[in-house]
Design a protein around this motif. Structure first.
Motif, PDB file in Angstrom:
ATOM      1  N   CYS A  35       0.858  -1.190   0.000  1.00  0.00           N
ATOM      2  CA  CYS A  35       0.000   0.000   0.000  1.00  0.00           C
ATOM      3  C   CYS A  35       0.894   1.240   0.000  1.00  0.00           C
ATOM      4  O   CYS A  35       1.782   1.379   0.855  1.00  0.00           O
ATOM      5  CB  CYS A  35      -0.915   0.019   1.219  1.00  0.00           C
ATOM      6  SG  CYS A  35      -1.976   1.496   1.254  1.00  0.00           S
ATOM      7  N   ASN A  83      -8.473  -0.319   3.340  1.00  0.00           N
ATOM      8  CA  ASN A  83      -8.649   0.678   4.393  1.00  0.00           C
ATOM      9  C   ASN A  83      -8.283   2.077   3.897  1.00  0.00           C
ATOM     10  O   ASN A  83      -9.021   3.040   4.106  1.00  0.00           O
ATOM     11  CB  ASN A  83      -7.817   0.295   5.620  1.00  0.00           C
ATOM     12  CG  ASN A  83      -8.133   1.160   6.806  1.00  0.00           C
ATOM     13  OD1 ASN A  83      -9.288   1.461   7.081  1.00  0.00           O
ATOM     14  ND2 ASN A  83      -7.106   1.551   7.522  1.00  0.00           N
ATOM     15  N   CYS A  84      -7.147   2.216   3.214  1.00  0.00           N
ATOM     16  CA  CYS A  84      -6.717   3.524   2.706  1.00  0.00           C
ATOM     17  C   CYS A  84      -7.612   3.997   1.564  1.00  0.00           C
ATOM     18  O   CYS A  84      -7.849   5.193   1.417  1.00  0.00           O
ATOM     19  CB  CYS A  84      -5.262   3.470   2.254  1.00  0.00           C
ATOM     20  SG  CYS A  84      -4.105   3.289   3.637  1.00  0.00           S
ATOM     21  N   LYS A  85      -8.075   3.082   0.744  1.00  0.00           N
ATOM     22  CA  LYS A  85      -8.934   3.430  -0.391  1.00  0.00           C
ATOM     23  C   LYS A  85     -10.230   4.058   0.083  1.00  0.00           C
ATOM     24  O   LYS A  85     -10.780   4.953  -0.563  1.00  0.00           O
ATOM     25  CB  LYS A  85      -9.211   2.174  -1.215  1.00  0.00           C
ATOM     26  CG  LYS A  85     -10.037   2.410  -2.454  1.00  0.00           C
ATOM     27  CD  LYS A  85     -10.144   1.169  -3.296  1.00  0.00           C
ATOM     28  CE  LYS A  85     -10.936   0.109  -2.567  1.00  0.00           C
ATOM     29  NZ  LYS A  85     -11.220  -1.074  -3.363  1.00  0.00           N
ATOM     30  N   ASN A  86     -10.715   3.623   1.240  1.00  0.00           N
ATOM     31  CA  ASN A  86     -11.991   4.098   1.758  1.00  0.00           C
ATOM     32  C   ASN A  86     -11.878   5.336   2.631  1.00  0.00           C
ATOM     33  O   ASN A  86     -12.882   5.815   3.145  1.00  0.00           O
ATOM     34  CB  ASN A  86     -12.698   2.978   2.521  1.00  0.00           C
ATOM     35  CG  ASN A  86     -13.089   1.842   1.597  1.00  0.00           C
ATOM     36  OD1 ASN A  86     -13.429   2.068   0.450  1.00  0.00           O
ATOM     37  ND2 ASN A  86     -13.023   0.621   2.103  1.00  0.00           N
ATOM     38  N   HIS A  87     -10.675   5.859   2.806  1.00  0.00           N
ATOM     39  CA  HIS A  87     -10.511   7.055   3.649  1.00  0.00           C
ATOM     40  C   HIS A  87      -9.958   8.218   2.881  1.00  0.00           C
ATOM     41  O   HIS A  87      -9.223   8.226   2.043  1.00  0.00           O
ATOM     42  CB  HIS A  87      -9.610   6.754   4.841  1.00  0.00           C
ATOM     43  CG  HIS A  87     -10.296   5.903   5.861  1.00  0.00           C
ATOM     44  ND1 HIS A  87     -10.084   4.567   5.946  1.00  0.00           N
ATOM     45  CD2 HIS A  87     -11.210   6.207   6.804  1.00  0.00           C
ATOM     46  CE1 HIS A  87     -10.826   4.061   6.937  1.00  0.00           C
ATOM     47  NE2 HIS A  87     -11.525   5.045   7.459  1.00  0.00           N
ATOM     48  N   LYS A 100       0.069   4.203   0.687  1.00  0.00           N
ATOM     49  CA  LYS A 100      -0.318   5.186   1.691  1.00  0.00           C
ATOM     50  C   LYS A 100       0.128   4.771   3.098  1.00  0.00           C
ATOM     51  O   LYS A 100       0.745   5.552   3.804  1.00  0.00           O
ATOM     52  CB  LYS A 100      -1.830   5.402   1.646  1.00  0.00           C
ATOM     53  CG  LYS A 100      -2.304   6.607   2.399  1.00  0.00           C
ATOM     54  CD  LYS A 100      -3.753   6.897   2.057  1.00  0.00           C
ATOM     55  CE  LYS A 100      -4.191   8.187   2.702  1.00  0.00           C
ATOM     56  NZ  LYS A 100      -5.602   8.447   2.409  1.00  0.00           N
ATOM     57  N   CYS A 101      -0.182   3.549   3.500  1.00  0.00           N
ATOM     58  CA  CYS A 101       0.121   3.115   4.876  1.00  0.00           C
ATOM     59  C   CYS A 101       1.286   2.133   4.965  1.00  0.00           C
ATOM     60  O   CYS A 101       1.657   1.712   6.056  1.00  0.00           O
ATOM     61  CB  CYS A 101      -1.109   2.509   5.528  1.00  0.00           C
ATOM     62  SG  CYS A 101      -1.588   0.887   4.874  1.00  0.00           S
TER      63      CYS A 101
END
Length: 140
Positions: A95, A136-140, A97-98
């Motif tokens: 990922c 998780n990152c896609k949805n935030h 992002k994270c």
């Protein structure tokens, strides 16, 4: 014989003494489903082993890397991450992002064989990293 005993024997076979520090580092790597940095390993251990130093973790990981006990990975341009070399060839989904890392089974065996046949090369190794956004990152 359990996993820890197998790793103890691997170290002994390579002439590496089995110490408490090496044992606890191997235990953390065995328990992890993803590659870990020296900082990650140290953070998991420092509460239970207050005399352990980050430099000890780095020194042991470098020794493990030199002796092909662990593989060092540069996955996202950040610090090196380490994973045990267990004979299971795989790749990583990362990922952006994270920095979550998901191991992936290798889908390239047939392609590698075809490439060898088509080119005459002896294929020694291949590595693949796939980057994206975790759910998780896609949805935030």
């Amino acid at each position: 014989m359990g996993d820890l005993e197998l790793w103890e024997q691997k170290l002994r076979d390579k002439g590496i003494r089995w110490t408490r520090q090496r044992r606890i580092i191997i235990e953390v790597l065995l328990a992890s489903t993803r590659p870990l940095s020296a900082q990650d390993i140290f953070a998991k251990l420092e509460g239970d082993y207050p005399k352990l130093r980050l430099s000890t973790v780095y020194r042991n990981l470098n020794s493990f890397k030199d002796n092909k006990i662990v593989r060092a990975l540069n996955l996202n341009g950040n610090e090196q991450k380490f994973e045990l070399i267990n004979g299971h060839h795989h790749h990583h989904l990362i990922c952006i992002k994270c920095d979550d890392i998901l191991p992936l089974d290798c889908p390239l065996k047939e392609f590698e064989s075809k490439l060898k046949d088509d080119t005459g090369y002896t294929i020694l190794d291949h590595r693949m990293k796939i980057y994206g956004l975790c759910p998780n990152c896609k949805n935030h």
